[in-house]
Design an enzyme around this catalytic site. Sequence first.
Site, PDB file in Angstrom:
ATOM      1  N   GLU A 290       0.844  -1.066  -0.064  1.00 29.84           N
ATOM      2  CA  GLU A 290       0.127  -0.147  -0.089  1.00 29.84           C
ATOM      3  C   GLU A 290       0.852   1.115   0.076  1.00 29.84           C
ATOM      4  O   GLU A 290       1.829   1.209   0.921  1.00 29.84           O
ATOM      5  CB  GLU A 290      -0.866   0.007   1.193  1.00 29.84           C
ATOM      6  CG  GLU A 290      -1.793   1.164   1.258  1.00 29.84           C
ATOM      7  CD  GLU A 290      -2.169   1.616   2.856  1.00 29.84           C
ATOM      8  OE1 GLU A 290      -2.007   2.991   2.797  1.00 29.84           O
ATOM      9  OE2 GLU A 290      -2.407   1.084   3.401  1.00 29.84           O
TER      10      GLU A 290
ATOM     11  N   CYS B 280      -3.028   7.673   5.243  1.00 25.46           N
ATOM     12  CA  CYS B 280      -2.978   7.464   3.893  1.00 25.46           C
ATOM     13  C   CYS B 280      -4.312   7.850   3.272  1.00 25.46           C
ATOM     14  O   CYS B 280      -4.415   7.771   1.972  1.00 25.46           O
ATOM     15  CB  CYS B 280      -2.698   5.703   3.616  1.00 25.46           C
ATOM     16  SG  CYS B 280      -3.842   4.739   4.490  1.00 25.46           S
TER      17      CYS B 280
END
Length: 443
Positions: free
Chosen positions: A215, A252
């Site tokens: 990720e 994020c």
Amino acid sequence: MEKALAGAAAAARAYGRTTPAERAAMLRAAANALDAAAAELIPLAMAETHLAEGRLSGELTRTTFQARLFAERLEQGVLLDVRVDEADPEWGMGPRPDIRRTQVPIGPVLVFAASNFPFAFSVFGGDTVSALAAGCPVVVKAHPGHPELSRRTAALVAPHFPEGVFALIEGEAEGAAAVQDPRIKAVGFTGSTRGGRALFDLAARRPDPIPFYGELGSTNPVVVTPAGWAARSAEIAEGFAGSVTLGAGQFCTNPGVVLVPDADGFLAAVPELSAHAMLNDRIEAGYRSAAAELAESAKVARGELDGGPVLFRASAAEVLAEPKLLELEVFGPAALIVEYTSPAEALEVLDALEGQLTGTVQGAPADPDAPEILARLAEHVGRVIWNQWPTGVTVSDAQQHGGPYPASTAPLTTSVGTAAAARWLRPVAYQNIPADLLPSELH
């Protein structure tokens, strides 16, 4: 490092054959140990990360919740994608044999802990818990941003699993070497695009390439529709202010690009922004550097380039002429406000996006522009949101936390939610096997 890798390899077969109920009991025991040590762990995390007690307490709760959720799903038998084709002599392409498909653990997994979630994406975070639930030994590479917390967490977790099943290593060189070690069969990573891509390339260049579930970066676009702005301007501006500064912008899923029909009105409506200290000096330096880079092409509309919250401004035409503005992740309490002149121009901007974790529409009931904006966002993101904000990612069965590259190196998977276990499972089909020799889930 050698002891950790050797232990994981030695433990892989036996641990992979433990029952779901046995693994569920281990996960619950580890979760209980962390909860019982909260009074010790939270001050450690506060000292190493500058995060507040309330935030860390909530994050620890999330961390142990997700371990118990995986335990529950193990007991329910829903983590395996079991498929059964019984023998059929009348099958259209000729007689079909009995074929039963299940999944088996892929083997020892290497997990790189993240900096911004010292519990939930760290030593016993989602990657680790999902791999342990799948039946894979885990070697965690600790993040240097919270080393003492990492060591103490590992010490609390390890006793609840068989020897070799869980281990901690430290050091950048050690992590890179572990990616290339033939005993590691898959890697989980949460962090920067630069660091993740370097490790991804190492995994791909191995003589035996392995899955790398990374990720990486995301600017998480938000589109405020004309109807949404007309109906809910104050609510939208206040919601944005809370989201962009949540956790000092170190999520994020931080809303880094916001498309609006009226930039002047939006900026005037956004309340005064403030944020607490960032995780550490290194992350703050990166934030300042990225903000200065964005300021070379976009106007500073609110705030100063001094490490605090800052909003930038550009027109849709400007970002279409320089699409890199849409991809420059400023990891902190910052966002680029993009003014569009028509919904069609907003769609052009969305078409210029690379892969993202999330895409959000702030609209209104019966919004004429919402259907096409939602459809365009779905082409680029892993999670599409309506009239909420992307920060704050729940752990559930339907959650999707991933997206096309560069948001993720594996867009078909998620790193959050119970579907995350699928990353660590390998399909195996059993053909014409007597029932008493089949794995129990295929009976």
